[in-house]
Design a protein around this motif. Structure first.
Motif, PDB file in Angstrom:
ATOM      1  N   GLU A  96      -6.093  12.240  17.124  1.00 25.52           N
ATOM      2  CA  GLU A  96      -6.767  12.135  15.830  1.00 25.52           C
ATOM      3  C   GLU A  96      -8.250  11.806  15.984  1.00 25.52           C
ATOM      4  OE1 GLU A  96      -4.916  13.348  13.035  1.00 25.52           O
ATOM      5  OE2 GLU A  96      -5.048  11.384  12.048  1.00 25.52           O
ATOM      6  N   TRP A 104      -3.852  18.295   3.926  1.00 25.70           N
ATOM      7  CA  TRP A 104      -5.130  19.013   3.758  1.00 25.70           C
ATOM      8  C   TRP A 104      -5.656  19.477   5.126  1.00 25.70           C
ATOM      9  CZ3 TRP A 104     -10.097  17.222   5.414  1.00 25.70           C
ATOM     10  CH2 TRP A 104     -10.072  15.957   6.016  1.00 25.70           C
ATOM     11  N   TRP A 119     -11.250  23.003  14.553  1.00 25.75           N
ATOM     12  CA  TRP A 119     -11.807  21.830  13.891  1.00 25.75           C
ATOM     13  C   TRP A 119     -13.322  21.910  13.993  1.00 25.75           C
ATOM     14  CZ3 TRP A 119      -8.128  20.275  11.136  1.00 25.75           C
ATOM     15  CH2 TRP A 119      -6.833  20.201  11.612  1.00 25.75           C
ATOM     16  N   SER A 120     -13.955  22.234  12.885  1.00 31.77           N
ATOM     17  CA  SER A 120     -15.413  22.372  12.905  1.00 31.77           C
ATOM     18  C   SER A 120     -16.000  22.010  11.552  1.00 31.77           C
ATOM     19  CB  SER A 120     -15.785  23.812  13.253  1.00 31.77           C
ATOM     20  OG  SER A 120     -17.150  24.040  12.974  1.00 31.77           O
ATOM     21  N   PRO A 121     -17.132  21.290  11.548  1.00 26.08           N
ATOM     22  CA  PRO A 121     -17.774  20.975  10.269  1.00 26.08           C
ATOM     23  C   PRO A 121     -18.271  22.224   9.560  1.00 26.08           C
ATOM     24  CG  PRO A 121     -19.140  20.252  12.131  1.00 26.08           C
ATOM     25  CD  PRO A 121     -17.826  20.701  12.697  1.00 26.08           C
ATOM     26  N   GLN A 175     -19.500   9.454   7.619  1.00 26.92           N
ATOM     27  CA  GLN A 175     -19.220  10.318   6.462  1.00 26.92           C
ATOM     28  C   GLN A 175     -19.299   9.622   5.111  1.00 26.92           C
ATOM     29  OE1 GLN A 175     -18.611  13.646   7.238  1.00 26.92           O
ATOM     30  NE2 GLN A 175     -19.126  12.892   9.286  1.00 26.92           N
ATOM     31  N   TYR A 217       0.839  -1.210   0.000  1.00 27.40           N
ATOM     32  CA  TYR A 217       0.000   0.000   0.000  1.00 27.40           C
ATOM     33  C   TYR A 217       0.873   1.259   0.000  1.00 27.40           C
ATOM     34  CZ  TYR A 217      -3.406   3.466   1.643  1.00 27.40           C
ATOM     35  OH  TYR A 217      -4.196   4.578   1.779  1.00 27.40           O
ATOM     36  N   ASN A 219      -9.385   7.902   7.614  1.00 32.93           N
ATOM     37  CA  ASN A 219     -10.173   9.127   7.438  1.00 32.93           C
ATOM     38  C   ASN A 219      -9.353  10.213   6.757  1.00 32.93           C
ATOM     39  OD1 ASN A 219     -12.902   8.982   9.134  1.00 32.93           O
ATOM     40  ND2 ASN A 219     -11.354   7.837  10.262  1.00 32.93           N
ATOM     41  N   ASP A 220      -8.047  10.206   7.022  1.00 36.97           N
ATOM     42  CA  ASP A 220      -7.173  11.221   6.444  1.00 36.97           C
ATOM     43  C   ASP A 220      -7.054  11.108   4.923  1.00 36.97           C
ATOM     44  OD1 ASP A 220      -5.462   8.913   6.327  1.00 36.97           O
ATOM     45  OD2 ASP A 220      -4.843   9.387   8.368  1.00 36.97           O
ATOM     46  N   HIS A 221      -7.529   9.979   4.385  1.00 34.47           N
ATOM     47  CA  HIS A 221      -7.492   9.789   2.930  1.00 34.47           C
ATOM     48  C   HIS A 221      -8.811  10.107   2.240  1.00 34.47           C
ATOM     49  CE1 HIS A 221      -3.542   8.086   3.331  1.00 34.47           C
ATOM     50  NE2 HIS A 221      -3.483   7.806   2.055  1.00 34.47           N
ATOM     51  N   PHE A 264      -7.743   3.369  -0.373  1.00 33.56           N
ATOM     52  CA  PHE A 264      -7.677   4.524   0.521  1.00 33.56           C
ATOM     53  C   PHE A 264      -7.802   4.049   1.958  1.00 33.56           C
ATOM     54  CE2 PHE A 264      -9.546   5.636  -3.533  1.00 33.56           C
ATOM     55  CZ  PHE A 264      -8.838   6.769  -3.913  1.00 33.56           C
ATOM     56  N   PHE A 265      -6.759   4.246   2.746  1.00 39.00           N
ATOM     57  CA  PHE A 265      -6.773   3.835   4.146  1.00 39.00           C
ATOM     58  C   PHE A 265      -6.851   5.055   5.053  1.00 39.00           C
ATOM     59  CE2 PHE A 265      -3.941   2.946   7.943  1.00 39.00           C
ATOM     60  CZ  PHE A 265      -4.950   2.362   8.696  1.00 39.00           C
ATOM     61  N   ARG A 278      -9.994  14.865  16.987  1.00 33.57           N
ATOM     62  CA  ARG A 278      -9.937  15.828  15.886  1.00 33.57           C
ATOM     63  C   ARG A 278     -10.992  15.513  14.812  1.00 33.57           C
ATOM     64  NH1 ARG A 278      -4.145  16.125  13.115  1.00 33.57           N
ATOM     65  NH2 ARG A 278      -3.660  17.573  14.789  1.00 33.57           N
ATOM     66  N   PHE A 279     -11.072  14.249  14.418  1.00 32.99           N
ATOM     67  CA  PHE A 279     -12.045  13.894  13.376  1.00 32.99           C
ATOM     68  C   PHE A 279     -13.480  13.988  13.897  1.00 32.99           C
ATOM     69  CE2 PHE A 279      -8.395  12.169  11.035  1.00 32.99           C
ATOM     70  CZ  PHE A 279      -8.677  12.678   9.781  1.00 32.99           C
ATOM     71  N   LEU A 292     -14.162  17.594  13.653  1.00 33.87           N
ATOM     72  CA  LEU A 292     -14.225  17.996  12.248  1.00 33.87           C
ATOM     73  C   LEU A 292     -15.548  17.568  11.616  1.00 33.87           C
ATOM     74  CD1 LEU A 292     -12.437  19.168   9.914  1.00 33.87           C
ATOM     75  CD2 LEU A 292     -11.681  16.820   9.494  1.00 33.87           C
ATOM     76  N   TRP A 304     -10.131  12.906   1.628  1.00 35.00           N
ATOM     77  CA  TRP A 304      -9.994  13.992   0.641  1.00 35.00           C
ATOM     78  C   TRP A 304      -9.428  13.452  -0.675  1.00 35.00           C
ATOM     79  CZ3 TRP A 304      -5.237  16.113  -1.234  1.00 35.00           C
ATOM     80  CH2 TRP A 304      -4.089  15.526  -0.683  1.00 35.00           C
ATOM     81  N   LEU A 305      -8.535  12.437  -0.563  1.00 39.60           N
ATOM     82  CA  LEU A 305      -7.977  11.815  -1.768  1.00 39.60           C
ATOM     83  C   LEU A 305      -9.053  10.986  -2.471  1.00 39.60           C
ATOM     84  CD1 LEU A 305      -4.469  10.757  -0.445  1.00 39.60           C
ATOM     85  CD2 LEU A 305      -4.877  12.208  -2.445  1.00 39.60           C
TER      86      LEU A 305
END
Lengths: 213, 213
Positions: free
Chosen positions: B73, A196, A207-209, B28, A69, B192-194, B189-190, B76-77, B80, B196-197
C-alpha cells in the motif's frame, strides 16, 4: 492511456458470510467488474481463521476506538450503496456451515453458489437470521431448487469440510486476511474503501497521478 | 445537490511524523481541502499511544498477512500520488521530540508548524534520517528561521511536554486511532484509502448512491 480491461478475465472476490463489510461489498462487486468487462469469481474465506488464528488479532469491532469507527463505516457504506443493512446483534454465531455449503454448491454450479451466497447474506445482514444451523443453508438452497436432504447430507461429509479448509488455506497463501478482499491481475484490494482503487486499476492498469486522484 | 462546501471552515488532519501513511497523506490533504474551499488544521497524535496503549494492538506492519499488504500500500500510494517515498529501515526510533516541536511551534505560528512537519516528514520518509534526537527538530526549525537554542530549551520544558499529552488525549476523545485521520463536519475518515470518501463528503455533504459511486 494504458488499459488493463480484459473481457472475460475474472477478478477474485474473497468473502465470508460472517462479515458485514463482505455483505456490503457483495452488493457492488459485480457492477464494478461489469463496468470493466470483467467477471467475478467468488472465493470463500473464514475471517475467524485469518484474523484470529493467523494474524493473532481479536475481532476488529471489539477494539477501542476502531470498533465505534467500523460501526459508522457500515452505516456509511449502506447509505452510499443504497442497500438495506441491519445490525443483527447476534452472538456466538458462525458462518461455517453456510460457507461449506457455498463451496460445495460452487463445485458443481458456480453461478448458483453466488446466488446462494447473496440470499444468505440477506438472511444475516438484512433479516437478522442466525445462519449458524445447517438447516438454514438447506432451506436457502431449497429455494434455489436443490434437494434439502441432499444438502444436509453433503454438509456432514468430511470431503465437504476438508474442501473448505483447503480453500481457506489457499486464500491465506494468496495473502488474504480480511473481507472483502479482491485480487485482480495480482493486485490486492482490502475493504470497500479500496473499491475506488480497484476501479482505477481495472481502468488504467497502473498507479500514476496522470490518471487523476 | 446538497453541498457542504463552507469556505474557511477547516477540516482536522491528525498526523504523526512516525507514520508512512501520514507522510503520504500530508502530500495531498491541502490540495484536497483547497478543491472544496476548505482550510486544514494539522493536529498532532501519537500512534504509539493510540494503537499500542489505548487499542492494545501491536504495530500493524508486524501482523502476518496485514504487514506485507501495508508495505504494498505504501508503494502504491506513493506511485498514485507521484511523490518520493523511501522505506527507511530504522528501528527503535520515535517521533516524540518532533511532535512536541510541531505542537510548540503551532502555539505561536500554525502555518510555520505545518511547514516544519512537512520538512520533518521528508527527513524521515524521503531522506531516511532518524528524527528521534531533538537536535534534528532544532536543525529543521532553524531552517525556518527559529533560534536553535530556543527550540531545544522549549523541548525540555514540562509545559511543552504536557501540552502534547493534552492534544493526544483530545484526539483520542475525538475517536482518532490511526494516521492519517481526518474529521470534517464531524465525519471521520481513516486512511489514504478514505480520501475519495472525504472528497465525496466535502462535495455532497451526504451519503447517497445518487451522487455516484
Amino acid at each position: 492511456m494504458i488499459s488493463s480491461d480484459s473481457p472475460g478475465k475474472s477478478i477474485a472476490f474473497y468473502f465470508d458470510l460472517f462479515s458485514p463489510f463482505g455483505y456490503l461489498a457483495s452488493t457492488q462487486i459485480e457492477k464494478i467488474a461489469a463496468r470493466h468487462g470483467r467477471s467475478v469469481e467468488w472465493r470463500p474465506v473464514l475471517i475467524g481463521i485469518t484474523v484470529l488464528k493467523v494474524m493473532g488479532m481479536n475481532p476488529l469491532p471489539t477494539y477501542p476506538l476502531k470498533g465505534p469507527y467500523l460501526a459508522i463505516e457500515m452505516e456509511r457504506f449502506a447509505a452510499l450503496y443504497g442497500v438495506p443493512y441491519r445490525k443483527h446483534g447476534l452472538k456466538g454465531h458462525n458462518s461455517l456451515a453456510a460457507m461449506r455449503c457455498f463451496n460445495w454448491i460452487k463445485s458443481f454450479d458456480a453461478p448458483l453458489a453466488v446466488e446462494f451466497a447473496k440470499r444468505m447474506y440477506a438472511k444475516l445482514w438484512v433479516e437478522s437470521i442466525d445462519i449458524t444451523p445447517p438447516d438454514i443453508s438447506a432451506d436457502v438452497a431449497a429455494t434455489l431448487g436443490l434437494d434439502r436432504a441432499r444438502v444436509l447430507a453433503a454438509l456432514a461429509t468430511d470431503e465437504v469440510k476438508q474442501s473448505l479448509v483447503r480453500k481457506v488455506d489457499a486464500a491465506i497463501a494468496n495473502g488474504v486476511f480480511g473481507v472483502p478482499f479482491v485480487i485482480a491481475d495480482g493486485e490486492k484490494f482490502f475493504g470497500n474503501d479500496h473499491f475506488w482503487l480497484l476501479e482505477r486499476w481495472l481502468k488504467h492498469g497502473r498507479w500514476s497521478p496522470e490518471d487523476g486522484i
